[in-house]
Design an enzyme around this catalytic site. Sequence first.
Site, short mmCIF file in Angstrom:
data_model
loop_
_atom_site.label_atom_id
_atom_site.label_comp_id
_atom_site.label_asym_id
_atom_site.label_seq_id
_atom_site.Cartn_x
_atom_site.Cartn_y
_atom_site.Cartn_z
N ASP A 1 45.17 17.58 24.50
CA ASP A 1 45.33 19.03 23.70
C ASP A 1 44.91 19.14 22.45
OD1 ASP A 1 46.57 20.12 26.03
OD2 ASP A 1 48.79 19.27 25.46
N LYS B 1 39.96 20.25 22.44
CA LYS B 1 38.59 20.05 23.07
C LYS B 1 37.81 21.24 23.60
CE LYS B 1 40.94 17.69 25.98
NZ LYS B 1 42.07 17.33 25.58
N GLY B 2 38.73 22.10 24.02
CA GLY B 2 38.28 23.52 24.39
C GLY B 2 37.62 24.41 23.70
N GLY C 1 44.21 22.02 30.51
CA GLY C 1 44.45 23.27 30.03
C GLY C 1 43.52 23.40 28.63
N HIS C 2 42.23 24.09 28.66
CA HIS C 2 41.52 24.06 27.64
C HIS C 2 41.34 25.30 27.23
CE1 HIS C 2 39.40 19.85 29.02
NE2 HIS C 2 40.73 19.84 28.57
N GLN D 1 42.40 15.52 29.05
CA GLN D 1 43.28 14.63 28.59
C GLN D 1 42.97 13.89 27.39
OE1 GLN D 1 42.66 14.21 32.35
NE2 GLN D 1 43.79 16.15 32.16
N THR E 1 47.83 9.53 32.78
CA THR E 1 47.44 10.31 33.89
C THR E 1 46.53 9.31 34.97
OG1 THR E 1 46.10 12.31 34.62
CG2 THR E 1 44.91 11.09 33.07
N THR F 1 48.73 24.40 30.17
CA THR F 1 48.73 24.28 31.75
C THR F 1 50.24 24.62 32.13
OG1 THR F 1 47.06 22.85 31.89
CG2 THR F 1 48.52 22.94 33.71
N ARG G 1 55.64 21.12 23.49
CA ARG G 1 54.94 19.53 23.21
C ARG G 1 55.65 18.95 22.03
NH1 ARG G 1 48.91 22.56 22.40
NH2 ARG G 1 48.53 22.78 24.68
N LYS H 1 43.05 22.05 13.82
CA LYS H 1 44.25 22.44 13.66
C LYS H 1 44.76 22.09 12.09
CE LYS H 1 46.93 23.78 17.16
NZ LYS H 1 47.58 23.86 18.31
N LEU H 2 43.67 21.94 11.15
CA LEU H 2 44.09 21.75 9.71
C LEU H 2 44.84 22.67 9.33
CD1 LEU H 2 43.66 19.52 7.38
CD2 LEU H 2 41.89 21.19 6.77
N ASP H 3 44.55 23.90 9.48
CA ASP H 3 45.43 25.36 9.25
C ASP H 3 46.85 25.10 9.25
OD1 ASP H 3 44.17 25.55 11.71
OD2 ASP H 3 45.39 27.24 11.94
#
Length: 431
Positions: A18, A21-22, A45-46, A229, A244, A305, A310, A336-338
């Site tokens: 998570d 990557k997507g 889940g991307h 993953q 996994t 997903t 988390r 996600k620096l923001d």
Amino acid sequence: MLDSDVRCLVVVGSQWGDEGKGKLVDVLAKDADWIARYQGGANAGHTVRVGEQQYILHQIPSGILYPGKHCVLGNGMVLDPVTFFDELDELKGRGYEVEDRILISTRAQLVLAYHKLLDRAEEQSRGDAAIGTTGRGIGAAYEDKVARAGIRVADLSNRERLRELLEAGAARAQAKLRALGSDETVDVEALYDELSSLAERLLPMACDVGLALSRALDRGEKVLLEGAQGSMLDVDHGTYPFVTSSPTVAGAATTGVGLGPTVIDAVLGVVKAYTTRVGNGPLPTELPPAEADHLRELGAEYGATTGRPRRTGWFDTPVVRYAARINGLTALAVSKLDVLDTLPEIKLAVNYRLGGDTLEEFPADLSRLTELEPVYETMPGWRTSSAEARRLEDLPATARAYLDRISELTGLPIRFVSVGRRRAQIIEVGG
Ligand code: GDP
Ligand code: IMO
Ligand code: MG
């Protein structure tokens, strides 16, 4: 965005999944011709945002939202044909032409209804030691693969053989379910009918994907290999047994699509500017509950997903240093620096202390992890929005100092910084 001398790039999660990557793969796909998944299945889940629309891709590579890109599901994947078509039909319903652009390996293993029953029954039997799987049948399907009892995409083309394999697979699963105390029954006829009808749609997409990719590379086309993953969930290198069931690292990328390792030109490690994990197992920099909740809300950290919350923690250098080594990372993409924009101060773990020793990387022996203590450094926050930054210079000096420290501690250049969900919210460093 893709360097002109890079033909084949692996994009690999370098924490516990998570990492974003997507989003990264979607952005990079603009300059690529082929995007291929090499392991995992619908446990992934991307998330990709295009304009006001959000898409969560589970089995279809994240390049699918760019028209004309070829998307490959590799032999290293475990393919759930039922949810694959749900995903495909959803994309079609939302206006994407996809069927002609997807290639599925004839060697990919199938995830069947009984694998999902087994996944749940096994988790239940683990009690307090449950892994917290996604319940998508991933472990059970990979178990069948290595036991040489799996069913592959190619088997769909011979109905008689398919029936035999299903009968054997179902009998095996049924015995395991009984042993686990489950009273679920496996209905072979229903499975056979379902697979027979899905086969009609699936087989036209099935081929030797390694051959297709190697021809594409020969023609000078660009290939992205999209990991699912993250390194710490890798079955060999992760926090075993809380992992996994597939190899997630860059070394698996070529075996998972049928290419050789020498085609890889670069390996981009995606990391969040902090750390998250969904499911059970160690997370050394995990925050105490109130702070963890705060960071979860800031980052909207709920599983793409399963919707599970988390777990959240500070950036963990030993994890990323370890990921750099085992993946052969050539650069980092920090996402996600923001999310950290409003925090007055930010911590990052530089090392671990274990007994009298200082550890630079993640240890293998989980039994001693309770004694492990992260050594933190505290840096001032920037308390300014980074969401509009498009060049490194647009970021506040304190945010740049944080990124510089990550780069210094991990020994890697930072190539991309993501500052929001949108495609445009990306900083390319030195591009
Ligand atoms: P993946 O599995 O690595 O593709 O990541 P996920 O999609 O499971 O989780 C990442 C989440 O963060 C998704 O909701 C993304 O939309 C979101 N996201 C990705 N990059 C950024 C970013 O730079 N900033 C913010 N705020 N959200 C992001
Ligand atoms: P993406 O690709 C985060 C975790 C599960 C569980 C463990 C084993 O979106 O980053 P499994 O169902 O694979 O047998 O579960 O792995 N897990 C993930 N965590 N992101 C993922 O994928 C994950 N896929 C599996 O939560 O701890
Ligand atoms: Mg995800």
